[in-house]
Design a protein around this motif. Sequence first.
Motif, PDB file in Angstrom:
ATOM      1  N   LYS A 136      -1.326  14.060 -12.062  1.00 11.47           N
ATOM      2  CA  LYS A 136      -1.408  12.830 -11.286  1.00 11.47           C
ATOM      3  C   LYS A 136      -1.980  11.705 -12.146  1.00 11.47           C
ATOM      4  CE  LYS A 136      -1.705  14.747  -6.640  1.00 11.47           C
ATOM      5  NZ  LYS A 136      -2.480  14.810  -5.386  1.00 11.47           N
ATOM      6  N   ILE A 192       1.326   6.878   2.340  1.00 10.66           N
ATOM      7  CA  ILE A 192       0.147   6.483   1.569  1.00 10.66           C
ATOM      8  C   ILE A 192      -1.113   6.841   2.357  1.00 10.66           C
ATOM      9  CG2 ILE A 192      -1.084   4.560   0.484  1.00 10.66           C
ATOM     10  CD1 ILE A 192       1.662   3.113   0.347  1.00 10.66           C
ATOM     11  N   GLY A 247       0.873   8.263  -2.332  1.00 12.13           N
ATOM     12  CA  GLY A 247      -0.228   7.623  -3.031  1.00 12.13           C
ATOM     13  C   GLY A 247      -1.520   7.811  -2.260  1.00 12.13           C
ATOM     14  N   MET A 250       3.230   2.471  -4.714  1.00  7.30           N
ATOM     15  CA  MET A 250       3.021   3.664  -3.893  1.00  7.30           C
ATOM     16  C   MET A 250       4.044   3.749  -2.770  1.00  7.30           C
ATOM     17  SD  MET A 250      -1.146   3.998  -3.660  1.00  7.30           S
ATOM     18  CE  MET A 250      -2.101   4.518  -5.103  1.00  7.30           C
ATOM     19  N   GLN A 263       7.224   5.038  -4.182  1.00 14.21           N
ATOM     20  CA  GLN A 263       7.110   6.480  -4.449  1.00 14.21           C
ATOM     21  C   GLN A 263       7.101   7.303  -3.159  1.00 14.21           C
ATOM     22  OE1 GLN A 263       3.898   5.771  -8.095  1.00 14.21           O
ATOM     23  NE2 GLN A 263       3.299   6.936  -6.317  1.00 14.21           N
ATOM     24  N   ASP A 295      -0.508   7.425  -8.832  1.00 14.46           N
ATOM     25  CA  ASP A 295      -0.749   8.333  -7.715  1.00 14.46           C
ATOM     26  C   ASP A 295      -2.056   8.073  -6.977  1.00 14.46           C
ATOM     27  OD1 ASP A 295       1.600  10.122  -8.120  1.00 14.46           O
ATOM     28  OD2 ASP A 295       0.616  10.433 -10.059  1.00 14.46           O
ATOM     29  N   ARG A 330       4.564   5.756 -12.674  1.00 11.85           N
ATOM     30  CA  ARG A 330       4.058   5.999 -11.327  1.00 11.85           C
ATOM     31  C   ARG A 330       2.555   5.727 -11.305  1.00 11.85           C
ATOM     32  NH1 ARG A 330       5.943  10.003  -9.067  1.00 11.85           N
ATOM     33  NH2 ARG A 330       4.243  10.491  -7.641  1.00 11.85           N
TER      34      ARG A 330
END
Length: 267
Positions: A3, A165, A122, A116, A119, A72, A70
């Motif tokens: 991460k 998230i 997050g 986030m 993605q 995380d 990314r």
Amino acid sequence: MSKVVLITGASSGIGKSIGAFLHEKGFTVYGTSRKPEQVSGSVFPLLELDVTKPESISAAVASVIERCGRLDVLINNAGVGITGPLEEIPTQELKAHFDTNFFGPIEVMRAVLPQMRAQKSGLIINITSIAGYMGLPYRSAYSASKGALYLITEALRMEVKAFGIQITDVAPGDFATNIAAGRYHAPLVAGSAYEQSYGQTLQMMNEHVDQGSDPREMAVAIYEIIQQKQPKVHYKVGAFMQKFSIVLKRILPDTVYEKLLMNHYKL
């Protein structure tokens, strides 16, 4: 894949301890500092970031995403202390304090949320304070800024949950860090109505920090939170009595709790 973690205010104290511990555990850690070139011995990269400057925030977040693709975990740790009688703290110092402790973390969250959301995952961890659960004498602005961030965490958590998230906050008690050295202290004014009581309270506050817990305790707590699939809304980390003081505030009448605090600070 490890991460990717971004930690603000990671050049010393709690932020540095969290970064070092997560680095040991195999995370890809990026810390931030207003002046990273002046920091030596960090085991993880430090990026330049000043939470009071939005362009600085955008550049640091963009740098992490460019390098890793990314982001995380954000740990909103950067913050400052402030002490003094509210009547005697200059207004510009109160505003500067909130710029760092409240508006700064908001701007960092705004900077990471689009990534986030893209993605669909997050975690944001806001570092608040046990002082944010109560109004403490001669720490009024600090209690207020941390309490405000505590409530922002609750609200934003509900707003972004649908995007995958997670947001939580961790409220530390007193830890052995250099926060006292970096505080804004309203000066002790000879002849002030607050001279004696503020002076003795300030000495007590500094002693509490000097005798505080090892910041590694915070690092372990943060690591355990990151491992959880569904983090809680709030966490408290610190000495038993500091955490228990929050429970007492909930169950005792306000005037009784106020008397306990005043007796503690000998006011």
